[in-house]
Scaffold this motif. Structure first.
Motif, PDB file in Angstrom:
ATOM      1  N   THR A  85       0.825  -1.199   0.000  1.00 39.64           N
ATOM      2  CA  THR A  85       0.000   0.000   0.000  1.00 39.64           C
ATOM      3  C   THR A  85       0.862   1.253   0.000  1.00 39.64           C
ATOM      4  OG1 THR A  85      -0.106  -0.075   2.418  1.00 39.64           O
ATOM      5  CG2 THR A  85      -1.922  -1.103   1.205  1.00 39.64           C
ATOM      6  N   GLY A  86       2.171   1.090  -0.032  1.00 42.29           N
ATOM      7  CA  GLY A  86       3.040   2.254  -0.175  1.00 42.29           C
ATOM      8  C   GLY A  86       4.332   2.233   0.604  1.00 42.29           C
ATOM      9  N   ASN A  87       4.278   2.027   1.924  1.00 42.63           N
ATOM     10  CA  ASN A  87       5.491   2.104   2.725  1.00 42.63           C
ATOM     11  C   ASN A  87       6.473   0.978   2.431  1.00 42.63           C
ATOM     12  OD1 ASN A  87       5.092   4.499   4.184  1.00 42.63           O
ATOM     13  ND2 ASN A  87       3.791   3.470   5.680  1.00 42.63           N
ATOM     14  N   THR A  88       5.957  -0.235   2.252  1.00 38.75           N
ATOM     15  CA  THR A  88       6.846  -1.348   1.922  1.00 38.75           C
ATOM     16  C   THR A  88       7.495  -1.124   0.564  1.00 38.75           C
ATOM     17  OG1 THR A  88       5.583  -2.925   3.245  1.00 38.75           O
ATOM     18  CG2 THR A  88       6.986  -3.839   1.535  1.00 38.75           C
ATOM     19  N   LEU A 106       4.248  -4.078  -6.570  1.00 40.23           N
ATOM     20  CA  LEU A 106       2.872  -4.143  -7.029  1.00 40.23           C
ATOM     21  C   LEU A 106       2.026  -3.312  -6.070  1.00 40.23           C
ATOM     22  CD1 LEU A 106       2.613  -8.013  -7.665  1.00 40.23           C
ATOM     23  CD2 LEU A 106       3.523  -6.237  -9.172  1.00 40.23           C
ATOM     24  N   VAL A 107       1.306  -2.348  -6.602  1.00 43.03           N
ATOM     25  CA  VAL A 107       0.489  -1.481  -5.754  1.00 43.03           C
ATOM     26  C   VAL A 107      -0.964  -1.535  -6.208  1.00 43.03           C
ATOM     27  CG1 VAL A 107       2.422   0.065  -5.257  1.00 43.03           C
ATOM     28  CG2 VAL A 107       0.904   0.580  -7.180  1.00 43.03           C
ATOM     29  N   PRO A 108      -1.902  -1.437  -5.253  1.00 45.98           N
ATOM     30  CA  PRO A 108      -3.315  -1.411  -5.646  1.00 45.98           C
ATOM     31  C   PRO A 108      -3.648  -0.093  -6.334  1.00 45.98           C
ATOM     32  CG  PRO A 108      -3.073  -1.128  -3.264  1.00 45.98           C
ATOM     33  CD  PRO A 108      -1.713  -1.423  -3.803  1.00 45.98           C
ATOM     34  N   ILE A 130      -2.028  -2.662  -9.866  1.00 49.15           N
ATOM     35  CA  ILE A 130      -2.891  -3.825 -10.037  1.00 49.15           C
ATOM     36  C   ILE A 130      -4.342  -3.402  -9.814  1.00 49.15           C
ATOM     37  CG2 ILE A 130      -3.449  -6.127  -9.173  1.00 49.15           C
ATOM     38  CD1 ILE A 130      -0.718  -5.953 -10.561  1.00 49.15           C
ATOM     39  N   ASP A 131      -5.227  -3.891 -10.649  1.00 49.00           N
ATOM     40  CA  ASP A 131      -6.651  -3.591 -10.499  1.00 49.00           C
ATOM     41  C   ASP A 131      -7.216  -4.462  -9.387  1.00 49.00           C
ATOM     42  OD1 ASP A 131      -9.226  -2.734 -10.798  1.00 49.00           O
ATOM     43  OD2 ASP A 131      -9.625  -3.868 -12.640  1.00 49.00           O
ATOM     44  N   GLY A 132      -7.080  -3.981  -8.156  1.00 47.91           N
ATOM     45  CA  GLY A 132      -7.529  -4.736  -7.001  1.00 47.91           C
ATOM     46  C   GLY A 132      -6.952  -4.131  -5.735  1.00 47.91           C
ATOM     47  N   THR A 137      -2.499  -7.824  -4.438  1.00 50.76           N
ATOM     48  CA  THR A 137      -1.101  -7.577  -4.815  1.00 50.76           C
ATOM     49  C   THR A 137      -0.167  -8.512  -4.053  1.00 50.76           C
ATOM     50  OG1 THR A 137      -0.634  -5.844  -3.163  1.00 50.76           O
ATOM     51  CG2 THR A 137      -1.627  -5.141  -5.242  1.00 50.76           C
ATOM     52  N   LEU A 138      -0.452  -8.733  -2.785  1.00 46.47           N
ATOM     53  CA  LEU A 138       0.402  -9.630  -1.999  1.00 46.47           C
ATOM     54  C   LEU A 138       0.316 -11.055  -2.523  1.00 46.47           C
ATOM     55  CD1 LEU A 138       2.258 -10.291   0.337  1.00 46.47           C
ATOM     56  CD2 LEU A 138       0.255 -10.381   1.845  1.00 46.47           C
TER      57      LEU A 138
END
Length: 346
Positions: A85-88, A106-108, A130-132, A137-138
């Motif tokens: 979601t961003g920080n990782t 890979l980001v949502p 990613i569309d989701g 993504t994980l």
């Protein structure tokens, strides 16, 4: 006096004592434990803020990433991947750049704060929307890691949890013991799992005599551990904890059960109130998800006179759009001393 050299240099004995040539570090860790005077007065307790937003990429993720990337490098890895979601993604991209490894994140789509996305891009990662949601993504990152020569550096990687337990070490070293309560935001649940492991490690070694109660707080729109079931469409302004199926759910439950703690939820409005309180009364600008650890105390209360540490997981500059959306617009006046005096009433 020697300069701080990062977590593996300072806590290497708990992390396998890696060879210096394998260490990938940006001198993460050693973040301040700040006495929150206004918050302490309001709650009737001694409250401290562990501000991990002052790590090199602006979040606690750097603690786990130095270990994950160092061990990946030692094993001869050439590429890493994460769903985020961003920080990782920001942390993985930075440490991969330092290590000379290829990085994909890979980001949502549409659910990542611009500050975090900018970091991943600038560090040179291949960023794929990613569309989701995050959980998708994980899962994609995990599936690719099973069939391709690429190392997954999400918190499903145990190396990440090992590194993140250093937060507990630092809290104990800075307080000369464990607090009564450790309050922490819960999203994917790796951090609460890691802190509990850290406190347990220190107690087993005889460094502390007791462990704190672990209080975890989820956003109400993304609270699977509170609700007792997966949330298929998590929704909260706190993007860093917008996760409906935590990968480390079992570790979080174990931490809470063994510590006689709790996991509860707070609304977005409660998170934003705490977020503004910290900025305006403590001078600390954290990202919204971080403020969940403080919102939980304000909403649910604390034992009078207790010593509490709230983990602030990320820097407010990660998500400037949220700050601007809830703040007054800058004033516009004529360029004169008279106009300035009139505006300031001085």
């Amino acid at each position: 006096m020697s300069a701080w050299g990062g977590l593996l240099a300072s806590y290497g004995q708990w992390l396998g004592n890696p060879a210096p040539s394998d260490i990938v570090t940006l001198n993460e860790g050693n973040t301040p434990l700040i006495k929150a005077s206004a918050l302490s007065e309001r709650l009737g307790a001694a409250v401290y803020l562990k501000f991990d937003g002052l790590n090199p990429t602006g979040s606690f993720k750097d603690r786990g990433m130095t270990v994950a990337m160092s061990r990946a490098k030692a094993r001869g890895a050439q590429a890493v991947i994460c769903g985020s979601t961003g920080n990782t993604s920001a942390s993985a991209a930075a440490y991969a750049a330092k290590a000379g490894l290829t990085c994909a994140v890979l980001v949502p789509g549409g659910y990542v704060a611009m500050g975090k996305l900018a970091q991943a891009v600038m560090y040179g990662a291949t960023v794929i929307q990613i569309d989701g949601n995050f959980d998708l993504t994980l899962n994609l990152a995990r599936q690719l890691g099973e069939v391709a020569p690429i190392t997954v550096v999400n918190s499903i990687n145990p190396d990440r949890i090992d590194g993140q337990m250093t937060g507990a070490f630092e809290v104990c070293d800075q307080l000369d013991g464990a607090p009564d309560i450790l309050s922490i935001p819960v999203g994917n649940a790796g951090n609460i799992t890691a802190y509990w492991r850290g406190f347990t490690t220190y107690q087993d070694a005889g460094i502390i005599s007791r462990r704190p109660a672990m209080w975890g707080f989820q956003a109400a729109g993304a609270a699977p551990l509170v609700l007792g079931h997966v949330v298929t469409e998590p929704d909260t302004i706190a993007t860093a904890i917008r996760i409906g199926n935590p990968a480390s759910a079992d570790g979080a439950r174990r931490a809470v059960n063994e510590s006689e703690g709790q996991i509860r939820s707070v609304t977005d409005a409660e998170i934003l109130e705490a977020y503004q309180f910290l900025a305006r009364h403590e001078g600390i600008f954290c990202e919204p998800a971080s403020a969940a650890s403080v919102a939980g105390l304000l909403v649910h209360g604390v034992p009078e006179g207790s010593t509490i540490v709230c983990v602030l997981t990320g820097n407010g500059l990660k998500d400037p759009d949220t700050a601007l959306s809830i703040s007054p617009r800058p004033l516009s006046i004529d360029a004169s001393v008279d106009a300035l005096r009139a505006t300031l009433n001085i």
